[in-house]
Design an enzyme around this catalytic site. Structure first.
Site, short mmCIF file in Angstrom:
data_model
loop_
_atom_site.label_atom_id
_atom_site.label_comp_id
_atom_site.label_asym_id
_atom_site.label_seq_id
_atom_site.Cartn_x
_atom_site.Cartn_y
_atom_site.Cartn_z
N SER A 142 0.85 -1.19 0.00
CA SER A 142 0.00 0.00 0.00
C SER A 142 0.89 1.24 0.00
O SER A 142 2.02 1.20 0.51
CB SER A 142 -0.86 0.02 1.27
OG SER A 142 -1.51 1.26 1.41
N TYR A 155 -1.88 -0.36 10.37
CA TYR A 155 -2.02 -0.80 8.98
C TYR A 155 -0.74 -0.47 8.20
O TYR A 155 -0.18 -1.32 7.50
CB TYR A 155 -3.23 -0.10 8.34
CG TYR A 155 -3.42 -0.41 6.87
CD1 TYR A 155 -3.92 -1.65 6.48
CD2 TYR A 155 -3.09 0.53 5.90
CE1 TYR A 155 -4.09 -1.94 5.14
CE2 TYR A 155 -3.26 0.24 4.56
CZ TYR A 155 -3.76 -0.99 4.18
OH TYR A 155 -3.92 -1.28 2.85
N1 LIG Z 1 -8.62 -0.31 -1.44
C1 LIG Z 1 -7.56 0.44 -1.20
O1 LIG Z 1 -7.62 1.70 -1.21
C2 LIG Z 1 -6.23 -0.21 -0.95
C3 LIG Z 1 -5.10 0.60 -0.97
C4 LIG Z 1 -3.85 0.03 -0.73
C5 LIG Z 1 -3.75 -1.32 -0.50
N2 LIG Z 1 -4.88 -2.10 -0.49
C6 LIG Z 1 -4.71 -3.53 -0.22
O2 LIG Z 1 -5.30 -4.27 -1.25
C7 LIG Z 1 -5.64 -5.56 -0.75
C8 LIG Z 1 -7.06 -5.89 -1.17
O3 LIG Z 1 -7.96 -5.00 -0.53
P1 LIG Z 1 -9.27 -4.43 -1.22
O4 LIG Z 1 -9.16 -2.97 -1.23
O5 LIG Z 1 -9.53 -5.15 -2.48
O6 LIG Z 1 -10.37 -4.78 -0.12
P2 LIG Z 1 -11.49 -5.93 -0.06
O7 LIG Z 1 -12.43 -5.80 -1.18
O8 LIG Z 1 -12.01 -5.88 1.33
O9 LIG Z 1 -10.63 -7.25 -0.29
C9 LIG Z 1 -9.93 -7.89 0.73
C10 LIG Z 1 -9.87 -9.36 0.39
O10 LIG Z 1 -9.07 -10.04 1.37
C11 LIG Z 1 -9.80 -11.16 1.84
N3 LIG Z 1 -9.35 -11.48 3.18
C12 LIG Z 1 -9.30 -10.68 4.27
N4 LIG Z 1 -8.80 -11.35 5.32
C13 LIG Z 1 -8.53 -12.60 4.87
C14 LIG Z 1 -8.00 -13.76 5.49
N5 LIG Z 1 -7.63 -13.78 6.79
N6 LIG Z 1 -7.85 -14.88 4.75
C15 LIG Z 1 -8.20 -14.88 3.45
N7 LIG Z 1 -8.70 -13.82 2.80
C16 LIG Z 1 -8.87 -12.70 3.53
C17 LIG Z 1 -11.27 -10.77 1.73
O11 LIG Z 1 -12.09 -11.89 1.57
P3 LIG Z 1 -12.89 -12.68 2.71
O12 LIG Z 1 -13.47 -11.65 3.63
O13 LIG Z 1 -13.91 -13.43 1.89
O14 LIG Z 1 -11.88 -13.57 3.34
C18 LIG Z 1 -11.26 -10.01 0.41
O15 LIG Z 1 -11.34 -10.90 -0.67
C19 LIG Z 1 -5.42 -5.52 0.75
O16 LIG Z 1 -4.20 -6.12 1.09
C20 LIG Z 1 -5.38 -4.03 1.05
O17 LIG Z 1 -4.63 -3.74 2.20
C21 LIG Z 1 -6.11 -1.56 -0.72
#
Ligand SMILES: NC(=O)c1ccc[n+]([C@@H]2O[C@H](COP(=O)([O-])OP(=O)(O)OC[C@H]3O[C@@H](n4cnc5c(N)ncnc54)[C@H](OP(=O)(O)O)[C@@H]3O)[C@@H](O)[C@H]2O)c1
Length: 245
Positions: A142, A155
């Site tokens: 991130s 985080y």
């Molecule tokens: N959105 C942003 O602005 C942003 C910015 C920088 C980085 N990121 C990073 O991008 C990645 C994806 O996030 P996103 O934004 O796409 O959010 P999201 O839609 O909430 O996706 C998160 C995913 O991780 C899964 N997950 C969470 N805990 C888990 C666990 N213990 N075991 C297996 N799966 C797990 C969730 O699925 P289940 O709940 O079904 O397990 C979901 O599929 C993350 O690492 C986040 O930190 C996001």
């Protein structure tokens, strides 16, 4: 034809957001996918959507904090498709809060999902990649790893750890393996603000709705890293919306 065609790619956190968008993007390029997350129903919807369009995907219910679950994910790739070319470690939680709220379960969850989860993926995939003499780790970090904004310190710390672990892994990988860090800025997903304190969640979702980029922007960055020829390792890609400070 893309070099992604035919590659066997496992993605954690594929039930929504960036993981789901990456799965769709790579499926359209002909990858064979093994998709992991905890919500089996959401995972099935993603797998069904891909297969309905002629793509190849299998879902495995996994919790990345459990070592044996990551082993099951990589075993499934080998049983189904005979190999594993790429592991995208993307699962994450953004349950951010001020320290005074003492949301220690959320702190633990970010540590175990981003750090232990990443290490569990490395532990499961590294022996496979060594046996094959090839393999690619794509680790989703991130921009919070670079700019600490209150109240996101825990985080941010876990994402800084993703970068540190990835750099050490890259140095030890040798000429046959690749390691890429993908650092997204604000991305329009359901995960933004999820599990955060109400005020923080409201502020984050408002900012998301004003400036965030679509998750497809990160999916194509991941695709770019994966489609490089053997011997070329894209070490890191940082992608922000233009409006993000
Ligand atoms: N959105 C942003 O602005 C942003 C910015 C920088 C980085 N990121 C990073 O991008 C990645 C994806 O996030 P996103 O934004 O796409 O959010 P999201 O839609 O909430 O996706 C998160 C995913 O991780 C899964 N997950 C969470 N805990 C888990 C666990 N213990 N075991 C297996 N799966 C797990 C969730 O699925 P289940 O709940 O079904 O397990 C979901 O599929 C993350 O690492 C986040 O930190 C996001």
């Amino acid at each position: 034809m893309s070099t992604i065609q035919g590659k066997v790619i496992a993605i954690t956190g594929a039930s929504s957001g960036i993981g789901e968008a990456t799965a769709s993007f790579l499926a359209e390029k002909g990858a064979r996918l093994v998709l992991g997350a905890r919500r089996g129903d959401r995972l099935s919807t993603v797998v069904d959507g891909i297969t309905a369009k002629g793509g190849t995907a299998t879902g495995v219910v996994v919790d990345v904090t459990r070592r044996e679950d990551l082993r099951r994910l990589t075993d499934t790739a080998i049983e189904r498709y005979g190999r594993l070319d790429v592991l995208v470690s993307n699962a994450g939680t953004m349950a951010v809060s001020p320290f005074d709220e003492l949301r220690q379960d959320d702190w633990d969850s970010m540590v175990s999902t981003h750090i232990t989860g990443l290490l569990n993926g490395i532990g499961a995939a590294l022996p496979v990649f060594r046996r094959q003499g090839s393999g690619h780790f794509v680790n989703v970090s991130s921009t919070a790893a670079y700019v600490v904004k209150s109240p996101q310190a825990v985080y941010a710390a876990t994402k800084a750890a993703v970068n540190v672990i990835s750099e050490g892994l890259r140095q030890e990988s040798g000429p046959d393996l690749s390691v890429t860090v993908i650092s997204p800025g604000f991305t329009h997903t359901e995960g933004v603000g999820k599990g955060a304190t109400p005020e923080v969640s409201a502020a984050l979702t408002q900012m998301r709705d004003e400036i965030a980029m679509p998750p497809s922007a990160i999916a194509s960055a991941i695709g770019y890293a994966i489609e490089q020829p053997a011997g070329v390792d894209v070490n890191e890609i940082v992608v922000r919306p233009t409006a993000q400070a």
